[in-house]
Design a protein around this motif. Structure first.
Motif, PDB file in Angstrom:
ATOM      1  N   ARG A 173       0.859  -1.212   0.181  1.00  0.00           N
ATOM      2  CA  ARG A 173       0.045   0.012   0.032  1.00  0.00           C
ATOM      3  C   ARG A 173       0.934   1.328   0.047  1.00  0.00           C
ATOM      4  O   ARG A 173       0.406   2.219  -0.106  1.00  0.00           O
ATOM      5  N   ASN A 174       1.985   1.192   0.306  1.00  0.00           N
ATOM      6  CA  ASN A 174       3.204   2.173   0.267  1.00  0.00           C
ATOM      7  C   ASN A 174       3.534   2.731  -1.050  1.00  0.00           C
ATOM      8  O   ASN A 174       4.083   3.673  -1.321  1.00  0.00           O
ATOM      9  N   LEU A 175       3.150   1.707  -2.248  1.00  0.00           N
ATOM     10  CA  LEU A 175       3.725   2.068  -3.330  1.00  0.00           C
ATOM     11  C   LEU A 175       2.649   2.653  -4.195  1.00  0.00           C
ATOM     12  O   LEU A 175       2.889   2.856  -5.315  1.00  0.00           O
ATOM     13  N   LYS A 176       1.356   2.924  -3.882  1.00  0.00           N
ATOM     14  CA  LYS A 176       0.337   3.455  -4.426  1.00  0.00           C
ATOM     15  C   LYS A 176       0.766   5.118  -4.857  1.00  0.00           C
ATOM     16  O   LYS A 176       0.907   5.917  -3.776  1.00  0.00           O
ATOM     17  N   VAL A 177       0.434   5.519  -5.938  1.00  0.00           N
ATOM     18  CA  VAL A 177       0.885   6.833  -6.513  1.00  0.00           C
ATOM     19  C   VAL A 177      -0.375   7.523  -6.707  1.00  0.00           C
ATOM     20  O   VAL A 177      -1.238   7.014  -7.718  1.00  0.00           O
ATOM     21  N   TYR A 178      -0.718   8.700  -6.109  1.00  0.00           N
ATOM     22  CA  TYR A 178      -1.924   9.438  -6.389  1.00  0.00           C
ATOM     23  C   TYR A 178      -1.714  10.192  -7.599  1.00  0.00           C
ATOM     24  O   TYR A 178      -0.527  11.091  -7.809  1.00  0.00           O
TER      25      TYR A 178
END
Lengths: 315, 205
Positions: free
Chosen positions: B48-53
């Protein structure tokens, strides 16, 4: 185990008692008394595998093979590595101070412009070496091609297109461009070029063995660009989308000349010592304070933040 | 929430699913997405830390940064860890670290290390401006992979002893901790009475 013994002893006692109680048998006949009855302990339905494992003495297959007479050829633990770029910038170009400050029409400006490649003999030698191997090389066209490569590389960085980036940028420059950018969004736009790009410097070092030539050419370009970097959550970290900035850059392009499939790729940038300070980032950062001895106090009012020395460095 | 299951049992279930789904003549691309993976291969919480908005427009409210961190295979019981995890839910990070520092349990020391690691990660990698401006949004523990041993009883009886391990997950969010609305007993009683009054009988005269 102690359990086994107790159980077997009990059985023995019972057996002996039974045999003694049995008064029908005549006294002469000696029945063989069972000495040891095999008796099972409670069956273990589940034994965890760690318990059953005892230290296994490894059977050496190598020794067995040697005994059997099989001979193996010597195995070389080698791995071929292709080095397609150098590790740094050899003999970097030192840009004259006040390069973009003086206008070209004034006397000093003309003087600077006329201090061209003619002066530097080493650069001329390098160009001659490059032209030996690559006949199509010309200083006039090269600068524009360099700018095109630069623009394409940065657009590939915004899309994060790894393959295209690797073809436009050397392996030494790639981590410098992409470190920390994987989970960030970069919006970069090349608006226009203020001055035509110019080749200012060239060197042709050879690595490891004598004939292995790599050509490094420095190109100076002055252009207008916009840069905006957003972090993982879409918040602006640096720059702005609308405000363009005038940028004077010294790009170093490199090519493995001896390799017929080599291409001119961006190798790095030279940041002169007199370059103006960059814009600060949006967030506030903590700077580590001075090392205090026990008993000393930190004087926040009179403390000056130490500034780094103004040295030319390669990006 | 991450679920850790025994590897052997899960592969057995996976085999069943695969065999069942392939039988009625459906092609391999059209298998329904039954996702069965062990916790060792896929670490969802860390991913979940790799999700880019996408970049925010200037008029949107600033999105608070979220940092997910975890520690796996802690030699502690998941039930005992739960008490500590429940304690720090909703606290600001400074408060949570202070409470854990002076707690006597073994899990408190490990949890404190995890929180400090997460705080450092937030400042370094996730562009969090002030390291105290974080609060614990989610914090929970789950079962890790157990080792099994024999515990010997009398009369040749035995028991299987589990050497327990647990995972601990924490999510830090930038900002001040949300305020808990405290309802008085009078308000709750009022609501209850209102609920009773709102009852109607349908299809009546």
């Amino acid at each position: 185990m102690a359990m086994h013994m107790r159980r077997t002893l009990l059985v023995l006692r019972r057996a002996t008692c039974n045999s003694l109680k049995n008064s029908e048998t005549p006294l002469d006949v000696r029945h063989p008394i069972p000495v040891l009855l095999p008796l099972r302990t409670k069956k273990r339905c589940f034994i965890p595998p760690a318990v059953g494992m005892k230290a296994k003495k490894g059977v050496d297959p190598e020794a067995k093979a040697r005994a059997a007479g099989i001979v193996f050829r010597q195995q070389y633990m080698e791995r071929p590595i292709n080095i397609a770029c150098t590790a740094g910038i050899f003999d970097p170009y030192v840009p004259p101070e006040g390069d973009a400050r003086l206008s070209t029409l004034s006397k000093e400006g003309l003087k600077q412009r006329t201090e061209q490649l003619r002066q530097s003999a080493a650069s001329q030698l390098a160009f001659r070496k490059i032209k030996e191997h690559d006949s199509e090389f010309s200083t006039k066209n090269f600068a524009e091609r360099a700018q095109e490569i630069f623009t394409e590389a940065h657009y590939a960085l915004t899309q994060f297109n790894k393959e295209k980036l690797h073809s436009l940028v050397t392996e030494r420059c790639y981590p410098e461009m992409t470190r920390g950018n994987r989970y960030k969004t970069i919006h970069w736009r090349f608006i226009e070029s203020l001055e035509p790009p110019r080749v200012v410097h060239a060197r042709c070092p050879d690595m490891v063995s004598k004939g292995n030539l790599y050509g490094q050419v420095t190109v100076r370009m002055h252009s207008k660009q916009t840069l905006a970097i957003y972090d993982r959550f879409g918040r602006l970290m640096l720059g702005s989308e609308e405000q363009p900035k005038d940028v004077l850059e010294y790009l170093v392009m490199e090519r493995h000349i001896v390799n017929p499939y080599g291409r001119w790729r961006l190798h790095g940038k030279i940041v002169p010592s007199w370059a103006p300070a960059k814009d600060p980032i949006v967030k506030t950062v903590m700077i580590p304070g001075p090392d205090l001895k026990p008993g000393e106090e930190f004087d926040a009012l009179n403390y000056e933040v130490p500034k780094p020395a103004a040295v030319q460095w390669n990006k | 929430m991450a679920t850790a299951m025994a590897g052997r049992g899960l592969s057995f279930i996976r085999n069943i699913f695969h065999s069942r789904l392939q039988v009625p003549g459906v092609g391999p691309q059209q298998l329904s997405c039954v996702h069965t993976t062990t916790s060792l291969e896929s670490k969802h919480w860390e991913r979940r830390n790799l999700k880019v908005y996408p970049p925010q427009l200037p008029d949107e409210p600033r999105r608070p940064a979220e940092i997910h961190h975890s520690r796996r295979q802690i030699k502690y019981s998941k039930d005992k860890m739960w008490y500590l995890a429940k304690m720090i839910r909703g606290m600001s990070i400074d408060e949570a670290v202070a409470q854990l520092e002076f707690n006597d349990k073994k899990g408190a020391k490990i949890m404190k290390e995890v929180l400090l690691e997460a705080q450092e990660m937030a400042v370094k990698n996730h562009n969090v401006e002030f390291k105290s401006n974080l609060y614990v949004a989610e914090s929970f523990s789950s079962k890790g992979m157990y080792l099994k041993r024999i515990r010997y009883h009398g009369r040749g009886m035995f028991g299987i002893m589990d050497k327990v391990y647990c995972h601990y997950f924490v999510k830090l969010v930038e900002g001040s901790p949300p305020k808990k609305e405290e309802k008085t007993s009078f308000d709750q009683a009022k609501e209850y009475v209102q609920g009773l009054k709102n009852r109607t009988i349908i299809h009546s005269l």
